[in-house]
Each structure stands twice: as structure tokens, then as C-alpha cells.
Design a protein around this motif. Structure first.
Motif, PDB file in Angstrom:
ATOM      1  N   GLN A   1      48.744  60.053  39.204  1.00 57.73           N
ATOM      2  CA  GLN A   1      47.433  59.457  39.437  1.00 57.73           C
ATOM      3  C   GLN A   1      47.345  58.813  40.819  1.00 57.73           C
ATOM      4  O   GLN A   1      46.288  58.809  41.439  1.00 57.73           O
ATOM      5  CB  GLN A   1      47.127  58.435  38.340  1.00 57.73           C
ATOM      6  N   ASP A   2      48.465  58.245  41.297  1.00 57.25           N
ATOM      7  CA  ASP A   2      48.480  57.693  42.647  1.00 57.25           C
ATOM      8  C   ASP A   2      48.253  58.794  43.678  1.00 57.25           C
ATOM      9  O   ASP A   2      47.583  58.583  44.681  1.00 57.25           O
ATOM     10  CB  ASP A   2      49.819  57.005  42.938  1.00 57.25           C
TER      11      ASP A   2
ATOM     12  N   ARG B   1      50.490  58.099  49.771  1.00 55.23           N
ATOM     13  CA  ARG B   1      51.185  58.887  48.746  1.00 55.23           C
ATOM     14  C   ARG B   1      52.694  58.650  48.800  1.00 55.23           C
ATOM     15  O   ARG B   1      53.338  58.415  47.780  1.00 55.23           O
ATOM     16  CB  ARG B   1      50.903  60.370  48.931  1.00 55.23           C
TER      17      ARG B   1
ATOM     18  N   ARG C   1      57.070  53.510  43.144  1.00 54.75           N
ATOM     19  CA  ARG C   1      57.167  53.778  41.695  1.00 54.75           C
ATOM     20  C   ARG C   1      58.593  54.181  41.306  1.00 54.75           C
ATOM     21  O   ARG C   1      59.097  53.734  40.275  1.00 54.75           O
ATOM     22  CB  ARG C   1      56.185  54.866  41.282  1.00 54.75           C
TER      23      ARG C   1
ATOM     24  N   TRP D   1      61.008  51.924  38.935  1.00 56.41           N
ATOM     25  CA  TRP D   1      61.574  52.471  37.713  1.00 56.41           C
ATOM     26  C   TRP D   1      63.093  52.303  37.700  1.00 56.41           C
ATOM     27  O   TRP D   1      63.677  51.884  36.704  1.00 56.41           O
ATOM     28  CB  TRP D   1      61.205  53.950  37.573  1.00 56.41           C
TER      29      TRP D   1
ATOM     30  N   SER E   1      53.171  43.854  39.217  1.00 56.81           N
ATOM     31  CA  SER E   1      52.644  44.784  38.223  1.00 56.81           C
ATOM     32  C   SER E   1      51.495  45.533  38.887  1.00 56.81           C
ATOM     33  O   SER E   1      50.487  44.923  39.241  1.00 56.81           O
ATOM     34  CB  SER E   1      52.159  44.009  36.996  1.00 56.81           C
TER      35      SER E   1
ATOM     36  N   GLY F   1      48.830  48.686  38.531  1.00 53.50           N
ATOM     37  CA  GLY F   1      48.208  49.653  37.630  1.00 53.50           C
ATOM     38  C   GLY F   1      48.174  51.056  38.202  1.00 53.50           C
ATOM     39  O   GLY F   1      48.483  51.298  39.372  1.00 53.50           O
ATOM     40  N   LYS F   2      47.745  51.991  37.367  1.00 55.94           N
ATOM     41  CA  LYS F   2      47.660  53.409  37.759  1.00 55.94           C
ATOM     42  C   LYS F   2      46.567  53.618  38.804  1.00 55.94           C
ATOM     43  O   LYS F   2      45.657  52.816  38.944  1.00 55.94           O
ATOM     44  CB  LYS F   2      47.328  54.256  36.537  1.00 55.94           C
ATOM     45  N   SER F   3      46.647  54.740  39.485  1.00 56.49           N
ATOM     46  CA  SER F   3      45.630  55.192  40.443  1.00 56.49           C
ATOM     47  C   SER F   3      45.372  54.197  41.568  1.00 56.49           C
ATOM     48  O   SER F   3      44.252  54.056  42.037  1.00 56.49           O
ATOM     49  CB  SER F   3      44.318  55.516  39.718  1.00 56.49           C
TER      50      SER F   3
ATOM     51  N   LYS G   1      45.230  52.829  45.292  1.00 55.33           N
ATOM     52  CA  LYS G   1      44.996  53.477  46.585  1.00 55.33           C
ATOM     53  C   LYS G   1      45.314  52.459  47.674  1.00 55.33           C
ATOM     54  O   LYS G   1      44.787  51.344  47.659  1.00 55.33           O
ATOM     55  CB  LYS G   1      43.550  53.948  46.708  1.00 55.33           C
TER      56      LYS G   1
ATOM     57  N   GLU H   1      44.250  48.732  37.440  1.00 55.76           N
ATOM     58  CA  GLU H   1      44.153  50.164  37.746  1.00 55.76           C
ATOM     59  C   GLU H   1      43.045  50.448  38.758  1.00 55.76           C
ATOM     60  O   GLU H   1      42.022  49.769  38.776  1.00 55.76           O
ATOM     61  CB  GLU H   1      43.883  50.948  36.469  1.00 55.76           C
TER      62      GLU H   1
ATOM     63  N   ASP I   1      40.675  45.700  37.207  1.00 52.63           N
ATOM     64  CA  ASP I   1      40.624  47.137  37.501  1.00 52.63           C
ATOM     65  C   ASP I   1      39.514  47.459  38.502  1.00 52.63           C
ATOM     66  O   ASP I   1      38.470  46.800  38.520  1.00 52.63           O
ATOM     67  CB  ASP I   1      40.370  47.930  36.217  1.00 52.63           C
TER      68      ASP I   1
END
Length: 157
Positions: A2-3, A14, A21, A25, A61, A63-65, A67, A84, A109
């Protein structure tokens, strides 16, 4: 993934988020995996701090996506929570007051930050809000509002 979609046409964003990420992880994995991941974690720290000139700790923390446009100069406190679909631009600071015991910002978000925007303290930025370039936010911003100026004043849509 999603990123990658959120940063279409933005190679630096990117690459930065991919390494972030992966390092996050690895840092949160078991001791064995973390041990083998130490080179990646240190590579991330070197690239983020020296390559991009930003402080974007693995403890935040995110979130997804997300930018990130023009990565340079980002400073984010280690306890910040970012929702997000958030858009961060160069020079954005999400930090704490004084000795840092008061708390870090919580970002909802789909919040968009202009260049050099600053959010300091235990501030909540509501989902869908926009923080103008150069704004200094010291108090909560409601959802879908716009914050501009120094100190920031809240405009409603």
C-alpha cells in the motif's frame, strides 16, 4: 504494497518506506531474527539520518498507505502514532514539549501536512485534517479542519 501505491512516482518515498517497514519488522521480531536483521536495522538508521537527514524512529506507529513527499528534514518523536493514508512533507516535525513526559502527537487517518508544519505535545489531529505549510500546532485539531499559522488557528471546511 500500500505504501508503494501511495507513493507512485516517488522513488525516494517508496525506498524509504520499504526499508522502514522491513527494519521495523526485524526490530520487533524474535531475538534470532532480530540478530540476523541488525545490518538492515543499522542500514535504515544510516540511510534515514545521514542520507535523508530525518529522524524517523522504528518505534513510531505508522498506518498503511503512508505518503512521504520530499523526505528530507522529517523529525518524528519515537512515541508518535500516525494513522493510515497520512501525507508528510519535508521539514515536518511531530514532537513533544520540554522533557517529553507530556506525550507525543496522535495523528488520525488521511491527514495531510504542508512543508515545515510542526505539531508539538500531546496533540490529537483529527482524521481528514490538513495542516498548512509552516503551521505550529499546539492544540487539538478537529476532524476535517484546516490548521494554519503560528500559532495555528483552526479553520473549518
Amino acid at each position: 504494497m500500500q505504501d508503494f501505491e501511495a507513493n507512485q512516482g516517488n522513488g525516494k518515498g517508496r525506498i524509504f518506506l520499504l526499508i522502514f517497514r522491513l527494519a521495523k519488522w526485524l526490530d520487533g521480531s524474535s531475538a534470532l531474527i532480530r540478530t540476523f536483521g541488525i545490518p538492515v536495522i543499522y542500514f535504515y538508521k544510516i540511510v534515514s539520518q545521514f542520507g535523508f537527514g530525518c529522524d524517523f524512529p522504528l518505534t513510531i506507529s505508522l498506518g498503511k498507505s503512508a505518503k512521504i513527499v520530499h523526505i528530507h528534514g522529517l523529525v518524528v518523536n519515537k512515541r508518535t502514532v500516525i494513522g493510515e493514508g497520512v501525507i508528510l512533507r519535508n521539514g515536518v516535525t511531530l514532537g513533544v514539549k520540554g522533557n517529553g513526559m507530556a506525550g507525543a502527537p496522535v495523528i488520525g487517518d488521511h491527514v495531510e501536512f504542508g512543508s515545515n508544519a510542526i505539531v508539538i505535545g500531546p496533540v490529537h489531529i483529527g482524521s481528514g485534517a490538513k495542516i498548512g505549510a509552516g503551521a505550529v500546532v499546539l492544540r487539538d485539531v478537529p476532524p476535517n479542519a484546516i490548521a494554519v499559522g503560528n500559532p495555528a488557528r483552526i479553520l473549518t471546511r
